[in-house]
Design a protein around this motif. Structure first.
Motif, mmCIF file in Angstrom:
data_model
loop_
_atom_site.group_PDB
_atom_site.id
_atom_site.type_symbol
_atom_site.label_atom_id
_atom_site.label_comp_id
_atom_site.label_asym_id
_atom_site.label_seq_id
_atom_site.Cartn_x
_atom_site.Cartn_y
_atom_site.Cartn_z
ATOM 1 N N LYS A 232 63.463 22.137 37.510
ATOM 2 C CA LYS A 232 61.994 22.437 37.515
ATOM 3 C C LYS A 232 61.503 23.754 37.790
ATOM 4 O O LYS A 232 61.220 23.744 38.729
ATOM 5 N N LEU A 233 62.155 24.887 37.462
ATOM 6 C CA LEU A 233 61.910 26.012 38.072
ATOM 7 C C LEU A 233 60.337 26.550 38.189
ATOM 8 O O LEU A 233 59.906 26.313 37.397
ATOM 9 N N ALA A 234 59.585 26.960 38.911
ATOM 10 C CA ALA A 234 58.235 27.552 38.821
ATOM 11 C C ALA A 234 58.601 28.767 38.256
ATOM 12 O O ALA A 234 59.943 29.245 37.764
ATOM 13 N N ASP A 235 57.346 28.665 37.932
ATOM 14 C CA ASP A 235 57.763 30.195 37.037
ATOM 15 C C ASP A 235 57.113 31.689 37.795
ATOM 16 O O ASP A 235 56.797 31.572 38.544
ATOM 17 N N ALA A 236 58.758 32.081 36.885
ATOM 18 C CA ALA A 236 58.406 33.329 37.781
ATOM 19 C C ALA A 236 57.808 34.640 36.794
ATOM 20 O O ALA A 236 57.538 35.015 35.655
ATOM 21 N N LYS A 237 57.398 35.854 37.363
ATOM 22 C CA LYS A 237 57.026 37.192 37.360
ATOM 23 C C LYS A 237 58.789 37.810 37.347
ATOM 24 O O LYS A 237 59.298 37.632 38.334
ATOM 25 N N ASN A 238 58.951 38.717 36.409
ATOM 26 C CA ASN A 238 59.559 39.946 37.011
ATOM 27 C C ASN A 238 59.526 40.436 38.391
ATOM 28 O O ASN A 238 60.792 40.532 38.644
ATOM 29 N N ASP A 239 58.484 40.146 39.592
ATOM 30 C CA ASP A 239 58.652 41.217 39.683
ATOM 31 C C ASP A 239 58.885 40.172 41.124
ATOM 32 O O ASP A 239 58.731 40.523 42.566
ATOM 33 N N GLY A 240 59.486 38.978 41.492
ATOM 34 C CA GLY A 240 60.372 38.492 42.465
ATOM 35 C C GLY A 240 58.860 36.886 42.584
ATOM 36 O O GLY A 240 58.810 36.266 43.512
ATOM 37 N N TRP A 241 57.462 37.282 42.686
ATOM 38 C CA TRP A 241 56.365 36.406 42.615
ATOM 39 C C TRP A 241 56.545 35.124 41.766
ATOM 40 O O TRP A 241 56.283 35.102 40.196
ATOM 41 N N LEU A 242 56.402 33.460 41.911
ATOM 42 C CA LEU A 242 56.108 32.721 41.759
ATOM 43 C C LEU A 242 55.360 31.847 41.855
ATOM 44 O O LEU A 242 54.235 32.150 42.659
ATOM 45 N N PRO B 105 44.932 27.061 44.222
ATOM 46 C CA PRO B 105 44.453 26.578 45.657
ATOM 47 C C PRO B 105 44.425 25.152 46.158
ATOM 48 O O PRO B 105 44.844 24.643 46.829
ATOM 49 N N ASN B 106 43.062 25.425 45.299
ATOM 50 C CA ASN B 106 42.187 23.710 45.869
ATOM 51 C C ASN B 106 43.606 22.759 45.559
ATOM 52 O O ASN B 106 42.893 21.574 45.730
ATOM 53 N N ASP B 107 44.245 22.737 44.462
ATOM 54 C CA ASP B 107 45.180 21.618 44.364
ATOM 55 C C ASP B 107 46.228 21.226 45.260
ATOM 56 O O ASP B 107 46.432 20.232 45.109
ATOM 57 N N GLY C 25 42.434 33.068 41.315
ATOM 58 C CA GLY C 25 42.420 31.606 41.203
ATOM 59 C C GLY C 25 43.945 31.544 41.192
ATOM 60 O O GLY C 25 43.970 29.969 40.923
ATOM 61 N N VAL C 26 44.420 31.272 41.107
ATOM 62 C CA VAL C 26 46.551 31.551 41.475
ATOM 63 C C VAL C 26 46.901 31.839 42.408
ATOM 64 O O VAL C 26 46.626 33.185 42.538
ATOM 65 N N VAL C 27 47.185 30.753 43.130
ATOM 66 C CA VAL C 27 48.600 31.052 44.260
ATOM 67 C C VAL C 27 49.689 31.387 44.100
ATOM 68 O O VAL C 27 50.350 30.876 42.736
ATOM 69 N N PHE C 28 50.189 32.489 44.754
ATOM 70 C CA PHE C 28 51.777 32.871 44.461
ATOM 71 C C PHE C 28 52.465 33.100 45.337
ATOM 72 O O PHE C 28 51.794 33.175 46.748
ATOM 73 N N VAL C 29 53.990 33.089 45.600
ATOM 74 C CA VAL C 29 54.485 33.061 46.510
ATOM 75 C C VAL C 29 55.806 34.109 45.766
ATOM 76 O O VAL C 29 56.341 33.470 45.151
ATOM 77 N N HIS C 30 56.355 34.859 46.836
ATOM 78 C CA HIS C 30 57.259 35.793 46.827
ATOM 79 C C HIS C 30 58.838 34.851 47.209
ATOM 80 O O HIS C 30 58.438 33.965 48.432
ATOM 81 N N VAL D 19 43.769 33.945 51.782
ATOM 82 C CA VAL D 19 42.491 32.927 52.169
ATOM 83 C C VAL D 19 41.313 33.459 51.244
ATOM 84 O O VAL D 19 41.652 33.680 50.373
ATOM 85 N N ILE D 20 41.445 31.843 50.663
ATOM 86 C CA ILE D 20 40.358 31.216 49.493
ATOM 87 C C ILE D 20 39.637 32.352 49.509
ATOM 88 O O ILE D 20 38.593 31.732 50.685
ATOM 89 N N ALA D 21 39.561 33.036 48.288
ATOM 90 C CA ALA D 21 37.658 33.374 48.727
ATOM 91 C C ALA D 21 36.260 32.490 48.853
ATOM 92 O O ALA D 21 36.564 31.428 47.795
ATOM 93 N N GLY D 22 35.662 32.317 49.507
ATOM 94 C CA GLY D 22 34.066 31.362 49.297
ATOM 95 C C GLY D 22 34.595 30.731 50.410
ATOM 96 O O GLY D 22 33.636 29.358 50.614
ATOM 97 N N ALA D 23 35.659 29.745 50.768
ATOM 98 C CA ALA D 23 35.910 28.489 51.539
ATOM 99 C C ALA D 23 35.782 28.997 52.916
ATOM 100 O O ALA D 23 36.032 30.217 53.172
ATOM 101 N N GLN D 24 35.469 27.457 52.986
ATOM 102 C CA GLN D 24 35.085 27.935 54.740
ATOM 103 C C GLN D 24 36.709 27.860 55.411
ATOM 104 O O GLN D 24 37.073 26.909 55.336
ATOM 105 N N GLN D 25 36.719 28.449 56.281
ATOM 106 C CA GLN D 25 38.312 28.635 57.011
ATOM 107 C C GLN D 25 37.801 27.230 57.825
ATOM 108 O O GLN D 25 37.134 26.650 58.737
#
Lengths: 352, 49
Positions: free
Chosen positions: A226-236, A241-243, A327-332, A346-352
């Motif tokens: 079950k592979l992560a959805d990948a873009k052509n440029d290597g980002w998955l 983020p809040n999930d 609003g979606v996290v991507f990882v290379h 950093v999640i925008a608007g969230a407390q660190q």
């Protein structure tokens, strides 16, 4: 970790784990002795020394069954992870019980022979070409040798000397040791028993272990496909983020290479290799403790920003770049250069 | 576990399941033969008497 070695680094948890182990062994052996000596029908009662060596063998077999159940159970549910933490203590205890069982067999059945007891044990029955009367003792001897090698190399010193892959390959011999012990009991003790109890217990134990390993393996294989959805440029794509629960991770599978664990620490998102350098533990199933990702198997720790173990330890794992877009996290999928610190998203608007 | 270890497990377990099944089946057949031979021997002895 790899910085200096002690035989056992005692902690309160390890002490209570070993106390429970010792108590369990004593209760098992006492119950077996009482059951076999007090409740066996007249005429079928074995001598106390014979009952004692069987009790030790049965205890070693039960302990090995428990040891082999822990791995798949921990993969299927994190509730079993505390049992995994000090599993090697169970393994060493199992070897010692099996060794005493073997020593008693040698003394009682072969100690009074004119031959050397070892020669007598291995040469007195040459019926290797027949299932009936097969010299099952030799199967037990081979299994005991495997258990010895595993007990002798169970310390982290050997894991470091051999490397995690070689160490793991060596310790996978335990499955063959278990198969040999099942054959040892089935072709030995079970043949002489009138009651089917031994055959049922051994068969059910082996079936349960096989079933759990097959189910856990099937689940892991499904995850790998079950592979992560990948873009052509290597980002998955990872997901919103809040999930990701705080201090925990989502694990994604890239098309190639090892799984990646994407952690959330408050408002910061980090990504590291999912594979612990110690024994390949799934880091993404651990959590962030004191700012470090902590492996759920044996507590090895890594800083999520650069993948380095905190000083004085020297282990290092790969880290990956992340980004948050709409609003979606991507990882290379390509790791950052070794040792390079990667700034978290950093999640925008969230407390660190 | 890393990918190589997962592959090693996936290759090993089908073989182990076959080995365990074969050994258990062979042992149970051997035991059944021994038991039936013992019953026959008892019957022969009883007939002799």
């Amino acid at each position: 970790m790899a910085h200096g070695y002690k035989i056992i680094q005692w902690t309160p948890f390890k002490k209570s784990y070993d106390a429970a182990l010792l108590l369990g062994v004593l209760v098992f052996i006492s119950a077996y002795l009482v059951g076999a000596l007090a409740f066996a029908p007249q005429g079928e009662r074995a001598l106390p020394i014979q009952v004692a060596l069987r009790a030790l063998g049965a205890c070693a077999f039960s302990l090995l069954t428990l040891i082999l159940l822990i791995g798949p159970l921990a993969r299927l549910s994190p509730r079993f992870l505390p049992l995994l933490y000090n599993r090697r203590h169970l393994g060493v205890t199992c070897f010692l019980l099996a060794l005493i069982h073997g020593a008693l067999v040698l003394l009682w059945y072969h100690g009074f022979s004119d031959l050397n007891p070892f020669v007598s044990l291995l040469a007195s029955n040459p019926s290797y070409d027949s299932i009936q009367g097969f010299p099952f003792e030799s199967l037990g001897v081979i299994a005991l040798l495997i258990l010895f090698v595993m007990a002798a190399t169970s310390h982290d010193f050997w894991n470091n000397v051999l490397g995690p892959n070689m160490w793991k390959a060596l310790h996978m011999l335990v499955y063959w040791a278990y198969a040999l012990i099942v054959a040892h009991v089935m072709l030995g003790a079970v043949q002489g028993e009138k009651s089917p109890l031994h055959a049922i217990v051994v068969g059910a134990s082996a079936a349960l272990i096989a079933l759990l390993h097959v189910v856990a393996g099937w689940r892991e294989t499904r995850r790998d496909t079950k592979l992560a959805d990948a873009k052509n440029d290597g980002w998955l794509r990872v997901g919103p983020p809040n999930d990701i629960p705080n201090s925990r991770a989502h694990i994604v599978t890239p098309p190639e290479g090892e799984r990646i664990a994407v952690f959330r620490d408050g408002a910061r998102i980090y990504a590291i290799s999912n594979v612990c350098r110690h024994q390949g533990g799934p880091l993404g199933e651990g959590r962030i403790i004191d700012g470090c990702v902590t492996c759920p198997w044996h507590g090895f720790q890594y800083r999520p920003q650069d993948g380095k173990a905190p000083a004085p330890f020297t282990e290092r794992i790969a880290v990956y770049r992340t980004r948050i877009e709409d609003g979606v996290v991507f990882v290379h999928s390509d790791p950052a250069p070794s040792g390079e610190e990667v700034a978290p998203s950093v999640i925008a608007g969230a407390q660190q | 576990m890393n990918r190589a270890q997962r592959r090693a497990h996936a290759r090993l377990w089908p073989i182990l399941v076959l080995v365990l099944l074969s050994v258990s089946a062979a042992a149970l057949v051997a035991k059944a033969r021994i038991d039936s031979a013992a019953i026959e021997a008892v019957a022969v002895l009883a007939g002799d008497e």
